[in-house]
Design a protein around this motif. Sequence first.
Motif, short mmCIF file in Angstrom:
data_model
loop_
_atom_site.label_atom_id
_atom_site.label_comp_id
_atom_site.label_asym_id
_atom_site.label_seq_id
_atom_site.Cartn_x
_atom_site.Cartn_y
_atom_site.Cartn_z
N GLY A 217 -14.41 -25.70 13.77
CA GLY A 217 -15.65 -25.52 12.84
C GLY A 217 -16.83 -25.53 13.22
N ASP A 218 -17.22 -25.24 14.55
CA ASP A 218 -18.25 -25.12 14.98
C ASP A 218 -19.03 -23.64 14.82
OD1 ASP A 218 -20.56 -25.95 16.67
OD2 ASP A 218 -19.95 -25.13 18.50
N GLY A 219 -20.43 -23.55 14.64
CA GLY A 219 -20.81 -22.27 14.61
C GLY A 219 -22.10 -22.68 13.93
N TYR A 220 -22.64 -21.26 13.34
CA TYR A 220 -23.91 -21.19 12.71
C TYR A 220 -23.84 -21.99 11.32
CZ TYR A 220 -26.40 -18.28 16.18
OH TYR A 220 -26.60 -17.75 17.44
N THR A 221 -25.08 -22.51 10.64
CA THR A 221 -24.78 -22.57 9.24
C THR A 221 -25.43 -21.60 8.38
OG1 THR A 221 -27.40 -23.40 9.55
CG2 THR A 221 -25.69 -25.12 9.68
N LEU A 222 -24.94 -21.58 7.16
CA LEU A 222 -25.00 -20.52 6.35
C LEU A 222 -26.30 -20.05 5.83
CD1 LEU A 222 -22.81 -18.72 4.98
CD2 LEU A 222 -22.75 -20.05 2.99
N ASP A 223 -26.48 -18.75 5.53
CA ASP A 223 -27.93 -18.52 4.78
C ASP A 223 -27.45 -18.44 3.34
OD1 ASP A 223 -29.77 -17.24 3.35
OD2 ASP A 223 -29.58 -15.16 4.46
N HIS A 224 -27.74 -19.51 2.69
CA HIS A 224 -27.50 -19.80 1.03
C HIS A 224 -27.98 -18.89 0.01
CE1 HIS A 224 -26.04 -23.65 2.87
NE2 HIS A 224 -25.54 -23.82 2.09
N PHE A 225 -28.99 -18.14 0.91
CA PHE A 225 -29.64 -17.15 -0.21
C PHE A 225 -29.05 -15.93 -0.36
CE2 PHE A 225 -32.66 -20.33 1.71
CZ PHE A 225 -32.85 -21.20 0.56
N SER A 226 -28.12 -15.52 0.54
CA SER A 226 -27.47 -14.19 0.74
C SER A 226 -25.95 -14.34 -0.05
CB SER A 226 -27.35 -13.91 2.05
OG SER A 226 -26.63 -12.68 2.32
N PRO A 227 -25.81 -13.30 -1.07
CA PRO A 227 -24.60 -13.09 -1.57
C PRO A 227 -23.56 -12.74 -0.77
CG PRO A 227 -25.93 -11.52 -2.55
CD PRO A 227 -26.84 -12.49 -1.49
N GLU A 228 -24.00 -11.81 0.24
CA GLU A 228 -23.04 -11.32 1.19
C GLU A 228 -22.52 -12.35 1.94
OE1 GLU A 228 -26.03 -9.78 0.67
OE2 GLU A 228 -25.26 -8.15 -0.33
N ALA A 229 -23.45 -13.22 2.61
CA ALA A 229 -23.32 -14.64 3.47
C ALA A 229 -22.11 -15.27 2.77
CB ALA A 229 -24.41 -15.04 3.92
N THR A 230 -22.33 -15.77 1.67
CA THR A 230 -21.48 -16.57 1.08
C THR A 230 -20.02 -15.88 0.63
OG1 THR A 230 -23.23 -17.61 -0.40
CG2 THR A 230 -21.04 -17.72 -1.12
N LYS A 231 -20.14 -14.57 0.35
CA LYS A 231 -18.91 -13.81 0.28
C LYS A 231 -18.13 -13.86 1.72
CE LYS A 231 -17.00 -9.29 -1.29
NZ LYS A 231 -17.05 -8.08 -1.86
N ASP A 232 -18.89 -13.69 2.57
CA ASP A 232 -18.13 -13.40 3.96
C ASP A 232 -17.60 -14.87 4.34
OD1 ASP A 232 -18.71 -10.84 4.12
OD2 ASP A 232 -20.53 -11.17 5.25
N TYR A 233 -18.42 -15.73 4.20
CA TYR A 233 -18.15 -17.36 4.54
C TYR A 233 -16.48 -17.65 3.88
CZ TYR A 233 -17.99 -22.34 5.37
OH TYR A 233 -17.85 -23.48 5.72
#
Length: 925
Positions: A217-233
């Motif tokens: 589960g280690d890694g960068y935290t998410l960009d909560h302001f990007s719809p692409e980031a949420t979808k990719d996550y």
Amino acid sequence: MKIKNIIKLSVICFAFGNLSAQNPWPKTTETAKPWTRWWWMGSAVDEKGLDKQLTTLSQAGFGGVEIVPIYGAKGFENKYINYLSPEWMKMLQFTTNKAKSLNMGVDMSVGTGWPIGGPQVDEQDAATKMIVQTYTIAPGEKFSEKIVLKDEKQKNLKTVKLDIVTAYNEKNEAVVLTDKVNSDGILDWKPNSGKWTVYAVFVGKTLQKVKRAAPGGDGYTLDHFSPEATKDYLKTFDKAFGNSNYGIRSFFNDSYEVYNADWTPDFKDEFKKRRGYDVSPYIKYLVGNEENEIAARIKSDYRETMSELILNNFTKDFTNWAHSKNSKNTNQAHGSPGNLLDLYAAVDIPESETFGSTKFDITGLRRNVEDINTKEIPDINMLKFASSAANVTGKLLISNESFTWLTEHFKTSWSQVKPEAEQIFLSGINHIFYHGTTYTPSDVQFPGWLFYASTNFVPENSLWPHLKGLNSYIERTQSVLQSGKPDNELLMYWPIYDQWASPKGKDVTFKVHNVEKWLQPTVMYKNLTELSKIGYSIDMVSDKMISESKLENQNIQVTKNGGSYKVLVIPELTYLPESTLKNILELAQNGASIIFQNEPKDIPGNFEVEKRRTQLKSLWNQIPFQNQTGNLKMASFGKGKIILSSDVAKALEYLKIEREKLTDTGLKFVRRQFDGGKYYYIVNHTSKEINEFVPLNYSGKQVALMNPENGNFGIGEIQNNSVRIQLKSGESLIIQASENTDITIPKWKYIEKTDTPIVLNQPWKLTFKEGGPELPKSKTLDKLQPWTNFTEDSSTQSFSGTGVYTTSFKLKKNKADDFVLKFDKLYESAKVIVNGQDAGIVWSIPFEINIGKYLKKGNNTIQIEVCNLMANRIKYMDENKIQWRNYHEINFVNIDYKPFDASNWKVQPSGLDGEIQLIPIHYSK
């Protein structure tokens, strides 16, 4: 069957399902029972251990678990399971299958540790920040320096880019130069005259990684302001789960703790689309420290844009994704740079959080300063953001991460938990999650695996045998609070634009941990506190919610299934959008009652300021206020009324909105309505005893009193719409006021008088049942006293577990209706056995229990099985340097986040002390 003034009754041992048909308690469900956050350390779980712990949790009265994988214990690395791997999913499936067989539910976190992120978050999708560099161009000088990022940590990132370049002269005239910088960072521009300062804004990365991450589960935290980031996550979960939800009831997202995330790659475009103008010419005011009107307006627009982005690009997408899995979602909005009400409302189960210890006036409640964090005090109005969002929009469940750092590790008793739980209930929350329980393999010695920041609701806790008492109390209370609908009469507008318009700082995050800065100083907070104290029930409402509101039967309603409100209160404010005022006036036109504390002074934001300001003034001037007595103005507006008064209570009185006068006694309440009646959940957090007729705004034709601690119930006495209540300090009661009558329900047993107490001051035998590190030797006591008094026996100083006090006495014939066993001092909880029969658990103040039905004429035997805190055994282990905390990451810390060491602790008193009285009582006929 009764509740009463003097008596703290025991928990009855039969389940809800076995009660007779006349029982007024709602049918219990798995959600009515408390749930617990279940940490999988290193995800080092196996089927045998999962089966055992789920069974143990079920037997203790838990309704479900919330799986959160975190860092692991050292020495067990070969048993770690990577998050979302096939083996991990196999353990998840076993868990949900086993839970289902036990009628338990399972939630899980969409991530490990917190905040969400992980190996699937690549650089592009990682939390983003703006990096600002400034340059100076002297008069007539050709600018030769390259505009390139100087931050060494960011230089090797592929996604870093130059986003905005704007130059300002000494008159603050701006020139946007973004398109005049080539790919090498060379600026092709020379000013005609004057000194210029160039602001260059780069899109950078926070580089924050998941805290307390589990393997895989280690890694960068998410960009909560990007719809692409949420979808990719979420694609990672789609791959792991396939077409199944694996039996997950709700997917959980923890509180927003993404630090320095104040930008997103397409923020500039989103800002222009949403706010109507380009932010580039104003970037100086956004990133600088100037405290002026233009800075305030730019920052307000920036913060509003951030709020809309996290709402639309993360929260709503998260909800839709969970629904695509035929599951619900749970989200902690607090900490976010957004409108908490809208964020909480956008999910299925809004979840708040309590952190620290509250100071209650309850007689005898222990609150040692050395064992608490005096800087962290739960705030009931903070909790109301989640319950307000749910109540207004018709959400059935409002959850809470409960009792985090209530006291120092190993020093929390169930009697200390109870009033904190009650405060959570009084805020309108109805679905408690303990924080928490740690999975421990069966071969790990005491104290098992433990999380660094919890109240330890673990089977290894020496208080565990009596946890069923607390859990049953919560189950009964939540069965009521999850029934029907909320019944709050007031809506209080949150003037968030006053917060967003602060010229200080850049992003604004509304955290649980700094309410003293952003919430408590506000006029809204003062109103919430004062109006609640005098008996009004209030939910908060956002601009968005007001825009969606309609009038139903002269009441304000946001959604069909949501609450119905008599009055909308607009607290004293500076900024109000003209669109919101327009929506408020439409509500009034259709019949709503509105109270303004003052005339709005201005509109927020920097778009078409004068035009919108004129619109605001024009709308306000439409209200035909007339002076009334008492510094109050009133206007009939369409079918409704608008009041202007600095005194909201007087305005409510003018509108004939009744308050619940029961609060005049010091009692606190939360009220719910059901088909044909209302519930009142009432708590006595004062230091005094309440024994009087208490007025109710709604009493119906019949009032049933219900004791959530033991399940007893009966028909209460009513006089002039008042019900007779007997509550000692620390006790609670549920009132069911109904239009229906049921003659099969017995009368409530009120205590009319008590006879001289019988003091059980004869010798007692003390033995030890279970615990460690070793069982002390049995003792015969001339007088009742804690086992820790026997300092000559070192094992009594280190023992945590169960000690059994036994005595016999003769009872002469007595005409009392019942007998109460009253403890003077109890460290910490007790199971009472009378003549071989289980009479119940004594676990909360005022430490009393009814035992009359178990007594007989002549010789009687009483056994009192007392459980103490874990503290003394932990102290012993640290004194003797016995290794028990050995974890990766943060390892284990104390309440001040310093390395934990109990070796210098004082021995905690354990057992019984003072007198035990047997009080004969007589009920009114």
